[in-house]
Write a protein that holds these residues in place. Structure first.
Motif, PDB file in Angstrom:
ATOM      1  N   THR A   1      -8.098   2.387  -2.124  1.00 33.19           N
ATOM      2  CA  THR A   1      -6.751   2.346  -2.675  1.00 33.19           C
ATOM      3  C   THR A   1      -6.674   1.760  -4.063  1.00 33.19           C
ATOM      4  O   THR A   1      -5.589   1.647  -4.621  1.00 33.19           O
ATOM      5  CB  THR A   1      -5.835   1.507  -1.765  1.00 33.19           C
ATOM      6  OG1 THR A   1      -6.237   0.142  -1.867  1.00 33.19           O
ATOM      7  CG2 THR A   1      -5.918   1.948  -0.321  1.00 33.19           C
TER       8      THR A   1
ATOM      9  N   ILE B   1       0.742  -7.951   5.732  1.00 38.03           N
ATOM     10  CA  ILE B   1       0.096  -6.644   5.897  1.00 38.03           C
ATOM     11  C   ILE B   1      -1.353  -6.826   6.341  1.00 38.03           C
ATOM     12  O   ILE B   1      -1.841  -6.135   7.234  1.00 38.03           O
ATOM     13  CB  ILE B   1       0.177  -5.831   4.589  1.00 38.03           C
ATOM     14  CG1 ILE B   1       1.635  -5.525   4.272  1.00 38.03           C
ATOM     15  CG2 ILE B   1      -0.619  -4.534   4.697  1.00 38.03           C
ATOM     16  CD1 ILE B   1       1.834  -4.816   2.951  1.00 38.03           C
TER      17      ILE B   1
ATOM     18  N   ASN C   1      -0.520   8.782   5.024  1.00 39.13           N
ATOM     19  CA  ASN C   1      -1.189   8.613   3.750  1.00 39.13           C
ATOM     20  C   ASN C   1      -2.373   7.694   3.995  1.00 39.13           C
ATOM     21  O   ASN C   1      -2.229   6.648   4.621  1.00 39.13           O
ATOM     22  CB  ASN C   1      -0.207   7.986   2.755  1.00 39.13           C
ATOM     23  CG  ASN C   1      -0.851   7.726   1.413  1.00 39.13           C
ATOM     24  OD1 ASN C   1      -2.040   7.994   1.217  1.00 39.13           O
ATOM     25  ND2 ASN C   1      -0.066   7.200   0.496  1.00 39.13           N
TER      26      ASN C   1
ATOM     27  N   LEU D   1      -3.802   5.875   2.013  1.00 40.96           N
ATOM     28  CA  LEU D   1      -3.630   4.608   1.297  1.00 40.96           C
ATOM     29  C   LEU D   1      -2.496   3.795   1.933  1.00 40.96           C
ATOM     30  O   LEU D   1      -1.582   3.350   1.264  1.00 40.96           O
ATOM     31  CB  LEU D   1      -3.287   4.863  -0.171  1.00 40.96           C
ATOM     32  CG  LEU D   1      -4.130   5.906  -0.903  1.00 40.96           C
ATOM     33  CD1 LEU D   1      -3.651   6.065  -2.331  1.00 40.96           C
ATOM     34  CD2 LEU D   1      -5.596   5.492  -0.898  1.00 40.96           C
ATOM     35  N   SER D   2      -2.566   3.652   3.237  1.00 43.45           N
ATOM     36  CA  SER D   2      -1.466   2.981   3.911  1.00 43.45           C
ATOM     37  C   SER D   2      -2.008   2.131   5.047  1.00 43.45           C
ATOM     38  O   SER D   2      -3.215   2.092   5.299  1.00 43.45           O
ATOM     39  CB  SER D   2      -0.504   4.013   4.486  1.00 43.45           C
ATOM     40  OG  SER D   2      -1.136   4.665   5.579  1.00 43.45           O
ATOM     41  N   PHE D   3      -1.091   1.487   5.728  1.00 41.75           N
ATOM     42  CA  PHE D   3      -1.458   0.680   6.885  1.00 41.75           C
ATOM     43  C   PHE D   3      -2.294   1.481   7.879  1.00 41.75           C
ATOM     44  O   PHE D   3      -3.390   1.069   8.253  1.00 41.75           O
ATOM     45  CB  PHE D   3      -0.166   0.168   7.540  1.00 41.75           C
ATOM     46  CG  PHE D   3      -0.362  -0.399   8.904  1.00 41.75           C
ATOM     47  CD1 PHE D   3      -0.886  -1.673   9.054  1.00 41.75           C
ATOM     48  CD2 PHE D   3      -0.030   0.327  10.031  1.00 41.75           C
ATOM     49  CE1 PHE D   3      -1.070  -2.203  10.313  1.00 41.75           C
ATOM     50  CE2 PHE D   3      -0.222  -0.196  11.293  1.00 41.75           C
ATOM     51  CZ  PHE D   3      -0.742  -1.461  11.436  1.00 41.75           C
ATOM     52  N   TRP D   4      -1.788   2.651   8.284  1.00 38.75           N
ATOM     53  CA  TRP D   4      -2.504   3.415   9.306  1.00 38.75           C
ATOM     54  C   TRP D   4      -3.807   3.987   8.771  1.00 38.75           C
ATOM     55  O   TRP D   4      -4.801   4.037   9.496  1.00 38.75           O
ATOM     56  CB  TRP D   4      -1.630   4.539   9.862  1.00 38.75           C
ATOM     57  CG  TRP D   4      -0.633   3.990  10.837  1.00 38.75           C
ATOM     58  CD1 TRP D   4       0.704   3.911  10.687  1.00 38.75           C
ATOM     59  CD2 TRP D   4      -0.936   3.384  12.101  1.00 38.75           C
ATOM     60  NE1 TRP D   4       1.265   3.303  11.766  1.00 38.75           N
ATOM     61  CE2 TRP D   4       0.284   2.968  12.661  1.00 38.75           C
ATOM     62  CE3 TRP D   4      -2.129   3.155  12.801  1.00 38.75           C
ATOM     63  CZ2 TRP D   4       0.369   2.333  13.894  1.00 38.75           C
ATOM     64  CZ3 TRP D   4      -2.051   2.531  14.038  1.00 38.75           C
ATOM     65  CH2 TRP D   4      -0.817   2.122  14.577  1.00 38.75           C
TER      66      TRP D   4
ATOM     67  N   ARG E   1       0.484  14.950   5.256  1.00 36.97           N
ATOM     68  CA  ARG E   1       1.214  14.314   4.168  1.00 36.97           C
ATOM     69  C   ARG E   1       2.720  14.431   4.390  1.00 36.97           C
ATOM     70  O   ARG E   1       3.461  13.460   4.282  1.00 36.97           O
ATOM     71  CB  ARG E   1       0.828  14.946   2.836  1.00 36.97           C
ATOM     72  CG  ARG E   1       1.679  14.465   1.669  1.00 36.97           C
ATOM     73  CD  ARG E   1       0.915  14.550   0.389  1.00 36.97           C
ATOM     74  NE  ARG E   1      -0.178  13.578   0.384  1.00 36.97           N
ATOM     75  CZ  ARG E   1      -0.595  12.970  -0.739  1.00 36.97           C
ATOM     76  NH1 ARG E   1      -0.052  13.250  -1.895  1.00 36.97           N
ATOM     77  NH2 ARG E   1      -1.567  12.112  -0.696  1.00 36.97           N
TER      78      ARG E   1
ATOM     79  N   SER F   1      -3.714  -0.651  -5.227  1.00 34.79           N
ATOM     80  CA  SER F   1      -2.352  -0.262  -4.892  1.00 34.79           C
ATOM     81  C   SER F   1      -1.885  -0.810  -3.552  1.00 34.79           C
ATOM     82  O   SER F   1      -0.696  -0.952  -3.332  1.00 34.79           O
ATOM     83  CB  SER F   1      -2.209   1.262  -4.900  1.00 34.79           C
ATOM     84  OG  SER F   1      -2.945   1.814  -3.832  1.00 34.79           O
ATOM     85  N   LEU F   2      -2.811  -1.082  -2.651  1.00 31.34           N
ATOM     86  CA  LEU F   2      -2.393  -1.592  -1.362  1.00 31.34           C
ATOM     87  C   LEU F   2      -2.304  -3.118  -1.436  1.00 31.34           C
ATOM     88  O   LEU F   2      -3.243  -3.797  -1.845  1.00 31.34           O
ATOM     89  CB  LEU F   2      -3.382  -1.176  -0.271  1.00 31.34           C
ATOM     90  CG  LEU F   2      -2.935  -1.482   1.151  1.00 31.34           C
ATOM     91  CD1 LEU F   2      -1.696  -0.675   1.515  1.00 31.34           C
ATOM     92  CD2 LEU F   2      -4.054  -1.189   2.126  1.00 31.34           C
TER      93      LEU F   2
END
Lengths: 306, 371, 262
Positions: free
Chosen positions: A250, A77, A167, A169-172, A162, A253-254
Motif C-alpha cells: 500500500t 486499524i 480493495n 489496499l484495505s483492511f480485508w 472492485r 496509504s494505509l
C-alpha cells in the motif's frame, strides 16, 4: 568478549578449580549482546516516551497519542487487522492441523503440508505483497477470473471485486494477505499440541458414553486451550509488528501503526522525536501486554500440568 | 448361557491377520486374562470388545445382545488403560464423575457416587487433586474408579499394571481382584506377565500369533500346558527334545537316557518331539523307586535365590533347571560334580508342536469340564 | 470406528488452494512480460540487473555472517547454562523470546536513537559500522530460532555426561565445547541456520531504516516502479525460502535416520 579469551588461555588447573567462573564468563557475551542490541535500545525508547525534548519527565507524549485522532485510528486499524488475521489464522489453522493429525488422511499429506507450512509461514514481507497483488490486485488472476465470470446452466455468474467494494489496499485485503503466513504458522504450532492429545483420552470418553463433541468440549479443547491461546496471541503480535508486506502493498496509504512509525522514523513527520518514542511504547505495551495475558492465562489453565 | 461371547472373531489390518478365529465364552462375574507376548493379538481382541476396532468377521455378544456394530459409547463397557489416561484438566472427583455427568445423572447423586467410589479405592481425601499430583498407582486406582462409576456390564483392563513398579503392581492387582469380586463384574484383563495372570484370574487365555493356544484355569495352564508355546510362556519350563522309543508305552529317549511319560504319544518310533519338565518337579539325588525317571548329569550352575535354590544340570545337549527348597542341612551340589536327578512319569509332559493348535472346540470343551 | 473423512478433506483442500493460488497467479503474471506470449523475459531482466546481483549477494553474505555470529553467541551460552548455570535458564529463555515480542521496527528505532552519529557508540556514522549494526540487528532477530534449535539439540545429547566423560579423559572446557559438543549439535545448529537464512534474506524493515542495500529493499523498490519483475522476484524469493526449509527438513531427517546407529 576479551575476558573469555583471556580465560581460555589460562592453565587448565585454574579452569577446573573455578568451573562456575568460567561458566559465567562463557555466558557473558550473550548478556552483553542482548543488553546492547535488545534490552537497552528498547528501554531507551520506553524512557524517552516519558521525557520531553529537554529530558524532563512528562506524560505529554502519551497524552498526545490520545489526542491525535490519526494515531489512535492507526492503532485501532492495526489491532483490528491483527485480531482478524490472528483469529482467522487460528481457526483455519486449527482445522488444517486437526485434519492432518487426526483426519485419517493419506500419510504423505502430513509431511507435505508441514513442509509447506514451514515455507509459507516464513514467506512474508515484500514478496508476499507481490504475490497477492498478482492474485487479488486490480489485475490479479482471481480478480480477472471473477470479473469474466463463468456460465453455469445458461446463467452468467460474474463478480467485480472492485465494484463490490473490495480493495487489496484495505483492511480485508491486508487481512487476507496476512493469513497467508498466519494459517501455516498456526498449523506448525498446533500440530505437536494435537499430537499431545492422547488417543486414550478419546477412547476413555467413548467408553464412558461420550461423543466426539463431548470429547472436544470437556477434554480436547480445555487441554489445548493454552496452546491455542498462546498461538493466537503470538499470531496477533506477529501481524501487529509487521510492516514490510503492508508497506509494499500500500505504500504509505494505509494508516496502520507500523507505517505511521516508519514514516515518523524516516522523516520525523510528527516533528517531535519523543512522540515517536511514545508510539513505539504503545506498540511494546500492546505486544508485551498480549504476551503477559497469554502467560497469565496459561498459568491459570495449566494448574493441572506439570 | 455365557455373559460375554466372542464367536469366530477375525481381524486383519491390511494383509496381516492379527486375530485368526477367536472363540471365547465368559460367565457373568468371571475374571479372564488374555496372556501373551506383544503382538499376539490380545489387545486387538480387547479393543474389538470395547468397539475401538471392528472385527473383520465374527460376532460379539453381551448378555445375549449382539454388540459388534454398536459404537463404543453405546456398549456400556468400562476400560482402564495402560498409561492411566486420566483427563489432565479434571480433578480426581471430576474424572470419576465424568461418565455420570455424560449420562445426565443429577449433580447430587453424582457427588454421592463419586464419594463412594473414592472410598472404595481408598482415596477418599484426594477428590480435589489433579492427576499430576498423584502417584502412578493412585492414578490407576482413580482410572479404575472412573471406569466402574458408571456400572458397566464389562470391565476391560489393558495392561493396567505394567507402567507401575513391582511392589505396587502386586498390591494393586490384589486390590483390583478384590474390587472385582465385590462388584461381581465380568472382567477381561490383558497382560504379558504370566505371574500376574496366574495369580489374578479365574481363567487364562494364552494367546500366540492371533490364536488362543489354550484356555483354562491357572492350575491347568501351569500344570498341563497343551502347546510348546503355552509351556514356554507360562512358568520357567525346561523344554527338551526327545526321540520316541516306544509310542505304545510312552517311552522316550533324552540325551541317551530312556524315560517314561504318562502322556499318550502319537508320533512313530524315531520321531522327534518336545517334552517339558517343571523345575520344581525334579529332585536331586538317586531314585528310590523304579516309578521315577532318572537321569545323570553334571551340575553346571548353582544360583542361590533364597528360599529356593536353582541348579542347572547338563546332560549332553540339554541342560535342565531344577528348583529345590533351601535346606540348611543339605548344601547344594558343587559345580562340576556328577548328580543324579529324578522326576515322576506324570511330570514329563509331551507337547504338541506350537505350529498346530488345538481345535477351537477343544478349548471350549475344557471350560465345560471345569464348570 | 470408521470416521467420515469429508471434513478433513475440505479443510486440507481449502488450505492447499489458499497457498497455491497466489503462487500460481504470481508465476503466471511473471511470464506475461512479453505481450501476447508466455516467456521468462521478466526473470532474464531481473537476473541481469546489477542491482539485483549486488543486493542478493549483500543479503546472502549478511545471512551467513548472522548465522556464524549467532552460533558463536548461543552455543557457549546454552552449553554453560545446561552444564553449570541452570538457574539462568528462565532468564535466557525470556530474553531470547523478546525479539518475537518487540517489533523489529521498534528495535531499529531504538538503534537509530542510541547509536546515532553523536552518541557514545556512533554505529550509524559510516557505511561500514552501519553494516555491523545491521548484522547485530539480524542476530537479534535470529536469537529465538537459533536458541531453540541449539537448546533442543543439546538437551538431546546429555551434555553433562558427555562433558564429564571428556573431563575424565583430561579435556579442557573449551576443547570439550569445540571438539565434542559442537559436532554433536551440528544438525540442530544447521536447522536453526537455514531458518535464519530464510528470515534474513528477505528482511526489509530494519535494512530500509538503516539504509542498507539489501535484497528486501531492492524488492520494494522494484515493486514501486515495475510491473512484471516483482512477480518474478516473488517467485525467486519463494524458491529461496523453499530451499532453506527443505534443506532444514533434510538435515533433520538425517538426524532421525542416524539415531539408531548411535
Amino acid at each position: 568478549m576479551s575476558a573469555t579469551i583471556d580465560q581460555a588461555s589460562l592453565p587448565p588447573i585454574s579452569v577446573r578449580s573455578n568451573p562456575l567462573t568460567i561458566a559465567r564468563l562463557g555466558v557473558l557475551p550473550f548478556f552483553i549482546f542482548a543488553g546492547l542490541f535488545l534490552i537497552i535500545p528498547t528501554l531507551y525508547l520506553v524512557v524517552g516516551a516519558f521525557q520531553d525534548q529537554d529530558g524532563n519527565l512528562t506524560l505529554n507524549n502519551l497524552a498526545h497519542i490520545f489526542s491525535n485522532e490519526k494515531i489512535l485510528e492507526a492503532y485501532w486499524i492495526s489491532i483490528k487487522i491483527s485480531l482478524a488475521s490472528a483469529i482467522g489464522g487460528a481457526v483455519l489453522g486449527f482445522f488444517v492441523a486437526h485434519a492432518i493429525v487426526m483426519g485419517g488422511l493419506p500419510g504423505w499429506l502430513r509431511p507435505a503440508i508441514t513442509t509447506f507450512s514451514g515455507v509459507a509461514s516464513n514467506f512474508a514481507g515484500v514478496p508476499l505483497a507481490f504475490a497477492f497483488i498478482a492474485t487479488i490486485g486490480p489485475q490479479g488472476l482471481i480478480t480477472i477470473f471473477l470479473r469474466n465470470g463463468i456460465d453455469v446452466g445458461g446463467e452468467h455468474l460474474a463478480l467485480d471485486l472492485r465494484a463490490a467494494g473490495f480493495n487489496i489496499l484495505s483492511f480485508w485485503g491486508l487481512t487476507l494477505t496476512y493469513l497467508y503466513f498466519q494459517i501455516p504458522l498456526m498449523v506448525l504450532i498446533l500440530t505437536p499440541a494435537l499430537d499431545g492429545l492422547k488417543r486414550e483420552w478419546r477412547e476413555a470418553t467413548a467408553t464412558l458414553g461420550g461423543s466426539a463433541v463431548d470429547f472436544w468440549r470437556y477434554v480436547g479443547l480445555p487441554v489445548l486451550w493454552p496452546s491455542l491461546m498462546g498461538a493466537t496471541l503470538l499470531l496477533f503480535a506477529n501481524s501487529f509488528g509487521a510492516i514490510a508486506t503492508a508497506y509494499a502493498l500500500t505504500g504509505s496509504s494505509l494508516n496502520i501503526i507500523t507505517i505511521q512509525l516508519y514514516a515518523q522514523i524516516r522523516g520525523d513527520v510528527l516533528h517531535d522525536q519523543n512522540l515517536g518514542y511514545a508510539l513505539a511504547l504503545g506498540m511494546i505495551i500492546i505486544t508485551g501486554g498480549s504476551n503477559a495475558i497469554y502467560i497469565w492465562l496459561r498459568h491459570r489453565s495449566e494448574r493441572w500440568l506439570r | 448361557m455365557a455373559y460375554l461371547e466372542l464367536k469366530s472373531i477375525k481381524k486383519s489390518f491390511g494383509l496381516t491377520q492379527v486375530v485368526k478365529s477367536f472363540d471365547l465364552a465368559v460367565d457373568k462375574g468371571e475374571f479372564v486374562s488374555f496372556l501373551g507376548p506383544s503382538g499376539c493379538g490380545k489387545t486387538t481382541v480387547l479393543r474389538m470388545i470395547a468397539g475401538f476396532e471392528t472385527a473383520s468377521s465374527g460376532t460379539i455378544e453381551v448378555d445375549g445382545q449382539e454388540i459388534s456394530h454398536l459404537p463404543p459409547a453405546k456398549r456400556k463397557i468400562g476400560m482402564v488403560f495402560q498409561a492411566y489416561a486420566l483427563f489432565p484438566n479434571m480433578t480426581v472427583a471430576q474424572n470419576v464423575g465424568f461418565g455420570l455427568k455424560l449420562a445426565g445423572i443429577p449433580a447430587e447423586e453424582t457427588r454421592v457416587r463419586v464419594a463412594e467410589m473414592l472410598e472404595m479405592i481408598k482415596l477418599p481425601h484426594l477428590g480435589d487433586r489433579y492427576p499430576y499430583q498423584l502417584s502412578g498407582g493412585q492414578q490407576q486406582r482413580v482410572a479404575l474408579a472412573r471406569a466402574l462409576a458408571v456400572r458397566p456390564k464389562i470391565l476391560l483392563l489393558d495392561e493396567p499394571l505394567s507402567a507401575l513398579d513391582a511392589k505396587i503392581r502386586v498390591s494393586l492387582r490384589e486390590e483390583i481382584r478384590a474390587l472385582q469380586r465385590e462388584m461381581g463384574i465380568t472382567t477381561i484383563f490383558v497382560t504379558h506377565d504370566q505371574e500376574e495372570a496366574l495369580s489374578i484370574s479365574d481363567r487364562i487365555v494364552v494367546m500366540h500369533e492371533g490364536i488362543a493356544d489354550q484356555i483354562g484355569t491357572p492350575f491347568e495352564i501351569y500344570n498341563t500346558p497343551k502347546t510348546k508355546f503355552a509351556a514356554s510362556f507360562v512358568g520357567t519350563l525346561n523344554l527338551l527334545e526327545a526321540t520316541v522309543v516306544d509310542p505304545g508305552l510312552s517311552r522316550l529317549s533324552i540325551d541317551g537316557h530312556e524315560v517314561t511319560s504318562t502322556s499318550p504319544i502319537t508320533a512313530p518310533v524315531g520321531a522327534k518331539c518336545t517334552v517339558a519338565l517343571r523345575p520344581e518337579a525334579v529332585v536331586i539325588g538317586p531314585a528310590h523307586s523304579s516309578d521315577r525317571n532318572q537321569m545323570v548329569g553334571t551340575a553346571e550352575e548353582i544360583s542361590f535365590l533364597g528360599a529356593v535354590v536353582r541348579v542347572r544340570v547338563r546332560f549332553g545337549d540339554h541342560a535342565v533347571s531344577i528348583d529345590t527348597f533351601n535346606d540348611p542341612n543339605t548344601p547344594p551340589p558343587l559345580r562340576g560334580t556328577h548328580v543324579a536327578v529324578t522326576f515322576r512319569r506324570e511330570d514329563l509332559l509331551v507337547l504338541e508342536s506350537s505350529g498346530t493348535n488345538p481345535p477351537a472346540g477343544a478349548a471350549t470343551a475344557r471350560r465345560h469340564e471345569m464348570a | 470406528m470408521k470416521k467420515s473423512r469429508f471434513g478433513p478433506w475440505i479443510a486440507v483442500t481449502i488450505g492447499i488452494l489458499y497457498f497455491l493460488l497466489p503462487l500460481l497467479a504470481t508465476f503466471e503474471f511473471s511470464l506475461k512480460m512479453k505481450r501476447g506470449i508466455y516467456s521468462f523475459e521478466a526473470y532474464r531482466v531481473v537476473l541481469a540487473d546489477p542491482h539485483f546481483q549486488a543486493s542478493f549477494t549483500y543479503s546472502t553474505v549478511m545471512a551467513l555472517l548472522t548465522i556464524v555470529l549467532g552460533i558463536l553467541i548461543i552455543v557457549p551460552t546454552v552449553y554453560w547454562v545446561q552444564l553449570r548455570l541452570p538457574h539462568l535458564r528462565p532468564i535466557i529463555e525470556f530474553i531470547t523470546l523478546l525479539p518475537l515480542v518487540i517489533p523489529a521496527i521498534v528495535l531499529v528505532f531504538g538503534y537509530l536513537r542510541m547509536y546515532n552519529s553523536s552518541s557514545w557508540l556512533p554505529l550509524t556514522g559510516s557505511a561500514e559500522t552501519t553494516n555491523i549494526l545491521l548484522l547485530f540487528a539480524y542476530v537479534t532477530l535470529a536469537l529465538p530460532y537459533i536458541y531453540r534449535a541449539v537448546d533442543t539439540g543439546m538437551r538431546a545429547i546429555d551434555v553433562r555426561t558427555l562433558t564429564e566423560a571428556a573431563e575424565s579423559l583430561g579435556a579442557s572446557s573449551w576443547t570439550i565445547l569445540i571438539k565434542i559438543v559442537l559436532p554433536n549439535v551440528r544438525v540442530a545448529v544447521l536447522s536453526g541456520a537455514f531458518l535464519t537464512f530464510a528470515i534474513v534474506i528477505g528482511e526489509f524493515t530494519i535494512a530500509s531504516l538503516l539504509d542498507r542495500p539489501v535484497f528486501g529493499t531492492y524488492l520494494q523498490l522494484m515493486g514501486a516502479n515495475r510491473a512484471y519483475e516483482p512477480s518474478a522476484l516473488a517467485i525467486i524469493a519463494f524458491a529461496v525460502t523453499w530451499a532453506a526449509m527443505v534443506l532444514m527438513q533434510v538435515v533433520g531427517r538425517d538426524r532421525r535416520a542416524a539415531k539408531p546407529a548411535h
